[in-house]
Structures are given as C-alpha cells and as structure tokens.
Design an enzyme around this catalytic site. Structure first.
Site, mmCIF file in Angstrom:
data_model
loop_
_atom_site.group_PDB
_atom_site.id
_atom_site.type_symbol
_atom_site.label_atom_id
_atom_site.label_comp_id
_atom_site.label_asym_id
_atom_site.label_seq_id
_atom_site.Cartn_x
_atom_site.Cartn_y
_atom_site.Cartn_z
ATOM 1 N N LYS A 124 40.900 41.711 33.609
ATOM 2 C CA LYS A 124 41.899 41.313 34.611
ATOM 3 C C LYS A 124 42.946 40.382 33.975
ATOM 4 O O LYS A 124 43.246 40.520 32.787
ATOM 5 C CB LYS A 124 41.208 40.694 35.829
ATOM 6 C CG LYS A 124 40.124 41.623 36.397
ATOM 7 C CD LYS A 124 39.629 41.254 37.753
ATOM 8 C CE LYS A 124 38.579 42.264 38.182
ATOM 9 N NZ LYS A 124 38.062 42.048 39.513
ATOM 10 N N HIS A 141 42.664 50.513 40.981
ATOM 11 C CA HIS A 141 41.768 49.370 41.223
ATOM 12 C C HIS A 141 42.087 48.747 42.584
ATOM 13 O O HIS A 141 43.252 48.708 42.996
ATOM 14 C CB HIS A 141 41.930 48.329 40.107
ATOM 15 C CG HIS A 141 40.875 47.269 40.182
ATOM 16 N ND1 HIS A 141 40.981 46.186 41.019
ATOM 17 C CD2 HIS A 141 39.671 47.161 39.572
ATOM 18 C CE1 HIS A 141 39.885 45.452 40.910
ATOM 19 N NE2 HIS A 141 39.073 46.019 40.039
ATOM 20 N N GLU A 178 42.368 45.800 43.555
ATOM 21 C CA GLU A 178 43.353 44.711 43.549
ATOM 22 C C GLU A 178 44.775 45.272 43.540
ATOM 23 O O GLU A 178 45.695 44.662 44.084
ATOM 24 C CB GLU A 178 43.084 43.771 42.363
ATOM 25 C CG GLU A 178 41.893 42.864 42.657
ATOM 26 C CD GLU A 178 41.022 42.525 41.463
ATOM 27 O OE1 GLU A 178 41.490 42.602 40.319
ATOM 28 O OE2 GLU A 178 39.839 42.191 41.693
ATOM 29 N N GLY A 225 34.086 40.499 42.769
ATOM 30 C CA GLY A 225 34.337 39.073 42.556
ATOM 31 C C GLY A 225 33.695 38.168 43.601
ATOM 32 O O GLY A 225 34.038 36.995 43.697
ATOM 33 N N SER A 231 30.540 42.733 41.160
ATOM 34 C CA SER A 231 29.522 41.702 40.919
ATOM 35 C C SER A 231 28.337 42.194 40.091
ATOM 36 O O SER A 231 27.196 41.803 40.334
ATOM 37 C CB SER A 231 29.050 41.097 42.252
ATOM 38 O OG SER A 231 30.140 40.465 42.906
#
Ligand code: PGA
Length: 263
Positions: free
Chosen positions: A21, A105, A107, A183, A223
């Site tokens: 990232k 992704h 995000e 996350g 995670s």
C-alpha cells in the site's frame, strides 16, 4: 483425499502477494525486498509477489533479482498511453520489472470511486499488454449483514471478467477480500472464505468452463497473519493470500509464505 485427486484437473500452486500500500521509505522498501528475496530464495513451492508503491518498483525489483520473488504494482491505468496526468500504463509497469498488477482493490473501489466498468477496462488493457492481474473483489460489512455477499460476488465477477479470452484468463489470479476484514484485524473464518471462494469458482465455471475455473488461483485477503494462514489455506478452494499489514515485516510475511507452502 488429496492423494486421489482427479488428474485431469490442474493442481493450483499457492500464491502469496504482499500489498505494501502507501507505506515504506525507499530504504525500508529496499530492505524489505531484499529480506523477502533472501527468505524465499529460489523455492518454487509458492509463487511469491511483492507490490511496493510505484516509485519504488525498479529499486525493489533490483533487490529480488536472482530469487523466485516477482514484482507487482498496486494499480494500473486503463489506457495504453496518452494524456492521463498522474497515471501509469501497463507498458511502464512491465518495463519497471512488474509481472503483476493489482486491479479493483477495495480501497480503490470505495475510497477512489473506481467503478466496475473501469475495472473491466483495466483488466483488458493490462492483459492485452502482457501483465498478469490480481483481480480483487469482496463484499462490504453491510452487504454481509444483509446476506448479499453471493449477489455481490456474482456481479463483481461478471462485470470485471466480461469479454476475456480463455488465454487471457490464464493470467488472472482472483483475490477475495471482504471489505470488513481489510486492515481491521477481523479475519474471515476458514469456512466463510471457503464458501466465498467456492461460489466465485462456480461463477467462473459458468463463464469459462470447468478447466479454467479449476486452474484459476483464488486467494484470500483481509487481516491475514502467520497465525491464521494455515487454517485458511487448509480449505480446498483457498489458494493463497493477499497480505497487507503483515507483509510490511519480512518475518511475518515469510512466516505466511511458509505456512502457505506447508498445506
Ligand atoms: P490487510 O490488507 O492484510 O492489512 O488486511 C489486505 C489487503 O488490503 O490487500
């Protein structure tokens, strides 16, 4: 059961990618790349990719030379070249040493508003230009709470993969990443991951037939840690991991690679 595998079906190799990232300084990125390369060496039991930020791609590429670790980018543009200020083309990524590009992704979908038509366009251009693609999908918490995840997967698979040739599909890895697990420290259970992966594979069968669906790696992200890797990887349709936070430390990333290779 593994011993009596149907030999007409391809055996999928485990695939573990680190998505760094928007983290690391140049010095940190080089040290991390070198440590991952040293730990993985030329072992080919698991395909291992690292995806640093754009400006560090070439430098990290240098640190993994001679190892079996491959380089990936976290994003790519949907056109081949032209007046797109701030964007990076597939050809530039290839020249910088990338084999893979992450597309879709969560995000980018949710923070940057990337739509499904754009994701499909990116997948096409990246594959046409010769990249391999890590295609991400997954449901939000509210979609999961309303039990809509399968409807979401179906829409995402059909939208992102529309119009690909069989040959192109051989260069796709799918990453199932539930948005609520990214996350957050809240990992999907192995059963939740298996159900999702099995469903996605059934949609691939519908689109591209059994052979391609069985050959396509479907990896889990959200995670992932060294502690939960083995449980996830023990599921028949979980073929690896896309790792965010735990890929920023060589020790934890290498422990995940190791755990993925044991199963
Ligand atoms: P995480 O991120 O491992 O930090 O949850 C995964 C991802 O976004 O690819």
């Amino acid at each position: 059961m593994g011993f009596f595998r149907d030999h007409s079906m391809p055996i999928r190799k485990k695939f573990v990618a680190g998505n760094w990232k928007m983290n690391t300084t140049l010095a940190e990125a080089k040290a991390l790349g070198a440590a991952v390369a040293k730990g993985v060496g030329t072992d080919s039991k698991v395909t291992v990719a690292v995806c640093p930020p754009y400006p560090w791609l070439s430098a990290v590429g240098d640190t993994i030379k001679g190892s079996s670790v491959v380089l990936g980018a976290q994003n790519v543009h949907f056109e081949k070249k032209g007046a797109f200020t701030g964007e990076v083309s597939p050809a530039m990524l290839l020249e910088a040493g990338c084999t893979y590009a992450i597309i879709g992704h969560s995000e980018r979908r949710h923070i940057l508003g990337e739509r499904e038509s754009v994701i499909n366009h990116k997948v096409h251009t990246a594959l046409e230009e010769g990249l391999h693609v890590i295609l991400c999908m997954g449901e939000t918490l509210s979609e999961r709470e309303r039990n809509l995840q399968e409807r979401v997967f179906q829409r995402q698979v059909f939208a992102a993969c529309a119009g690909l040739t069989d040959e192109q599909f051989h260069r796709i890895v799918i990453a199932y990443e539930p948005v609520w697990a990214i996350g957050t420290g809240k990992v999907a259970t192995p059963e939740q991951a298996q159900d999702a992966h099995k469903f996605v594979r059934s949609k691939l069968k519908q689109l591209y037939g059994d052979k391609i669906a069985e050959a396509t790696p479907i990896i889990y992200g959200g995670s992932v840690t060294p502690e939960n890797t083995a449980g996830l990887m023990s599921q028949p349709d979980v073929d690896g991991a896309l790792v965010g936070g735990a890929s920023l430390k060589a020790d934890s990333f290498l422990a995940i690679v190791k755990a993925a290779g044991v199963v």
